[in-house]
Design a protein around this motif. Sequence first.
Motif, PDB file in Angstrom:
ATOM      1  N   GLN A 429       0.716  -1.194   0.058  1.00  0.00           N
ATOM      2  CA  GLN A 429       0.043   0.055  -0.096  1.00  0.00           C
ATOM      3  C   GLN A 429       0.902   1.179   0.179  1.00  0.00           C
ATOM      4  N   PHE A 431       3.929   1.370  -1.006  1.00  0.00           N
ATOM      5  CA  PHE A 431       4.612   1.633  -2.312  1.00  0.00           C
ATOM      6  C   PHE A 431       3.684   2.078  -3.335  1.00  0.00           C
ATOM      7  N   TYR A 432       2.605   1.721  -3.401  1.00  0.00           N
ATOM      8  CA  TYR A 432       1.342   2.040  -4.375  1.00  0.00           C
ATOM      9  C   TYR A 432       1.406   3.685  -4.221  1.00  0.00           C
ATOM     10  N   CYS A 433       1.279   4.151  -3.081  1.00  0.00           N
ATOM     11  CA  CYS A 433       1.178   5.679  -2.766  1.00  0.00           C
ATOM     12  C   CYS A 433       2.625   6.392  -3.194  1.00  0.00           C
ATOM     13  N   ASN A 434       3.612   5.715  -2.657  1.00  0.00           N
ATOM     14  CA  ASN A 434       4.865   6.385  -3.146  1.00  0.00           C
ATOM     15  C   ASN A 434       4.984   6.710  -4.616  1.00  0.00           C
ATOM     16  N   ARG A 436       2.780   6.893  -6.669  1.00  0.00           N
ATOM     17  CA  ARG A 436       1.800   7.999  -7.338  1.00  0.00           C
ATOM     18  C   ARG A 436       2.385   9.509  -6.872  1.00  0.00           C
ATOM     19  N   ILE A 438       3.141  10.187  -3.406  1.00  0.00           N
ATOM     20  CA  ILE A 438       2.740  10.683  -2.098  1.00  0.00           C
ATOM     21  C   ILE A 438       3.762  10.101  -1.138  1.00  0.00           C
ATOM     22  N   SER A 439       4.338  11.104  -0.370  1.00  0.00           N
ATOM     23  CA  SER A 439       5.238  10.490   0.617  1.00  0.00           C
ATOM     24  C   SER A 439       5.006   9.552   1.627  1.00  0.00           C
ATOM     25  N   THR A 440       5.726   8.766   2.362  1.00  0.00           N
ATOM     26  CA  THR A 440       5.413   7.660   3.188  1.00  0.00           C
ATOM     27  C   THR A 440       4.450   8.167   4.340  1.00  0.00           C
ATOM     28  N   MET A 446      -3.105   8.809   5.350  1.00  0.00           N
ATOM     29  CA  MET A 446      -4.369   8.524   4.335  1.00  0.00           C
ATOM     30  C   MET A 446      -4.763   7.425   4.716  1.00  0.00           C
ATOM     31  N   ILE A 447      -3.768   6.044   4.760  1.00  0.00           N
ATOM     32  CA  ILE A 447      -4.417   4.785   5.332  1.00  0.00           C
ATOM     33  C   ILE A 447      -5.158   4.621   6.516  1.00  0.00           C
ATOM     34  N   GLY A 450      -8.553   6.528   6.381  1.00  0.00           N
ATOM     35  CA  GLY A 450      -9.398   5.918   5.589  1.00  0.00           C
ATOM     36  C   GLY A 450      -9.947   4.672   6.594  1.00  0.00           C
ATOM     37  N   LYS A 453     -12.622   6.126   9.089  1.00  0.00           N
ATOM     38  CA  LYS A 453     -13.696   6.869   8.471  1.00  0.00           C
ATOM     39  C   LYS A 453     -15.121   6.817   9.095  1.00  0.00           C
TER      40      LYS A 453
END
Lengths: 480, 256
Positions: A429, A431-434, A436, A438-440, A446-447, A450, A453
Motif C-alpha cells: 500500500q 509503495f503504491y502511494c509512493n 503516485r 505521495i510521501s510515506t 491517508m490509510i 481511511g 472513516k
Amino acid sequence: MSTSTDTIEELANREYKYGFVSDIEADAVPKGLTEETVRLISRIKSEPEWMLEWRLRAFRHWQTMEEPHWENVKFSPVDYQEIVYYSAPKPKKVLSSIDEVDPDLLQTFEKLGISLDEQKRLTNVAVDAVFDSVSVATTFKGKLADMGIIFCSMSEALREHPDLVKQYLGTVVPYSDNYYATLNSAVFSDGSFCYVPKGVRCPMELSTYFRINAENTGQFERTLLVADEGAYVSYLEGCTAPMRDENQLHAAVVELVALPGATIKYSTVQNWYPGDKNGVGGIFNFVTKRGKCAERAKISWTQVETGSAITWKYPSCILQGDDSVGEFYSVALTNNYQQADTGTKMVHIGKNTRSTIVSKGISAGRGQNTYRGLVRVNAGAENARNYSQCDSLLLGDKCGAHTFPYIEVKNPTAKVEHEASTSKIGEDQIFYCNQRGISTEDAINMIVNGFCKEVFRELPMEFAVEAQKLLGVSLEGSVG
Amino acid sequence: MLTIKNLHARVEAKEILRGIDLQVNPGEVHAIMGPNGSGKSTLAGVLAGRAAYEVTDGTVTYKGLDLLDLSAEERAREGVFLAFQYPVEIPGVNNTYFLKAALNAVRKHRGEEELDAMEFLQLVREKLKILHIDQSLLNRPVNEGFSGGEKKRNEIFQMAVLDPLLAILDETDSGLDIDALKSVADGVNALRSPDRAIIVVTHYQRLLNYIVPDFVHVLARGQIVKSGGKELALELEERGYDWLLESTGRSLVGAG
C-alpha cells in the motif's frame, strides 16, 4: 507588559472570589488522602452537607477496595498518598510572549492548524484573547439560559441548582462503582453540569471550549449531563491540543441521564500527554463513563483517543427503557509505549433495545491496544439487537492489538452480531502511494484516516477535521 | 530519455536481472516480452523504485538524472509512472481524494500551483471523457471491490491525470477479457504523445495488436536476448519463446 500582569491579577482575584474561604490562602491542600482531605475539599467549595456525606461514604468505601489489575495494561503502582487532591485554580506561570513557549509545542500547534490566539491561550500566554473567550462564554450562557438550559461548572451547579444535582448525581455511576470512580466520588474537584429541559433541542454543540475560565478543574473531574424528556444535546469534551499535564492520574467520571425520548450525543477527543518516546511520563487516564437510557432515549458515545500513557475507559450504555438505543464509536491510537484498554458495555434491559459498536484500534511503535467490550442481553430484553465491529490496524511489528469481546445473552429472541478484523499497513500500500508521488508519511495518514472513516463521520464537522490532523501528529515517527 | 546500462538486480540472494541494456526515447513505445520468470516485472519494479529489489550493478539515467539515486516518490514526481500488475486496495480512501493528493504532490514538485477541488474536478472530468470511464469510479475507495477490468482502467485513468513522461505498464493485459483489454488499450493509445515514452511489459502478443509498439524486446533469464520491430511480437506469437532461448544457448529450465 503591565496590562498583562493586571490581567492575571484580575483573573486570579476572580477565581478566588468563587467560593474560597479566606483561611485557605495556599494553592493546594496538603498531599495525601484522609477523611480530613475530603472534608477540606468540601469546605473549600462550600458544599451542602449532603454532598460532604456522599463524599465521605465514597471515601470510606474506597478504603475497603483494592486497585484493580484485570486490565491488559502494565504500569508501576500509584502512590495515592503522594497525590495532591485539591489544587485551587491558581494562575499558572505566565509567559510574557509566545516566544517563551517550548518550540516543539508550537510546531505541534502549527501542524494542528490552531490559530495564534488559540496557541497563546493554550500555552497560557496572557493575551486579551482570554478575555474574549470569557465574554463569548457569557453570551452563550445567556442564550442557553433563555431556553432553560443549564450549563455550568459542577461547583456552580452545587451552589445554584443543588436539588437537580442531588437528584441525579450517582444515579448512573454510584459512588461504590469501581476503585477509580469511588476515588473520584470522594475527591472530585470540579467538572461540568448540564441540564436540558423537556422538549428542548440545544441549539449548539456544548463544549468545554467556551468554559475556559473554569478549565483548571484538576485531575478528578465529574461531569453530569441530564437530558429531560424529548430533549436533545450534543456535548464535546476535551481539547485537541497537546496540553502537557504534569498530573499523573486522571480519574474522571461522566454520567449521562437520558430521560424518555431524549438524545445525548457525547464526543470526546482525548489528547493528554502520552509520555515521551521511551515511555517516560504521561497521563494515566482511568475514566468511568456511563449513560442510562429511559424508554425511546438514545445515547451515542464517540471517542478519539490518541493521548495518555495509559487509557482505560469503557463508555457504556444502560438500555433500561424499551426501544432505547446505545451507540459507541471509537478510535484508539497507541504509539511508542502507549497502552489502551478501551471499549464499551451495552446492557440491554428494556424490550426492542438496540446497540451499535464500532471500534477502530491503531497500534504503532510499541503501542498495545486492547478492545474490551461487553454486550449483555438480560432475560426481559425481548428482541434486543446488537451489532459490533472491531477492527485493528497494525503499523510495524513491535506493537500489539488485542480483542476481548464478552457476550452474555439471556433472551432467545436476541440478535447479536460481532465482526472483527486485524490488518497491517502493507508495504504494498505504501509503495503504491509512493509510486503516485505521495510521501510515506502522507500515505500512512491517508490509510489510517481511511480506516477510521466510519467513526470520524460521527463527529461534528470541526472536530472530525481536527481529529484527522491529530492522528497524523500522533503517528509521527512511527515509520522508520 | 531513459538509458539503462548493464543493469543487475536481485531479490534477496537471487539474481534476477543480469545485465540489461535499453535506450528509450520520447514518443516511443517499447514492448518488453518474455516467458514467466524472465525478469519483466522485476525490471518494471526496479525502474519504479520498489524496495524489495536490490540493484547490484549498472546505471539507469532518466532525463539526465541518476534514477537509482531517487526514492520511489521522487521518481513519481519526476514523471515515472508504473501501472501495477496488481493494483493495491486502500480501504476507506476515496479514489478522487487519493488522486488529488498524488497530483498535487507532483505539481508541487514541478513548482506548479496545487489545484483546488473545483479545478481538480474539472481536470478529472476531462480525462474521464477521453478514456470513456464512468464517473462512479471516482467516489469509490481506491481499488476496493473493483473488478479486474476496473482496476486496470483505474490505473490508466491515474496515468491520464498524472500525465507522466515515462509510463511503465506492467502486465496490464493480465486477467482482462477481450472487451476490457480493448478499452484499456484505447485508453493507452489516447495517451500516446511525442513527449511521452511508454514501456509495455507483457507476456502475450495479444495486447500489442491494440497498442502497437515501435520496438519489441525479448527478456529471458534476466537479459534482453532479442530486439526488433513490431513484427517480432508476431513471430513470437507464432513460434513461442523456446527458439530464442535455444539460439542463445540457454534453456527455459531453471528460468524460475
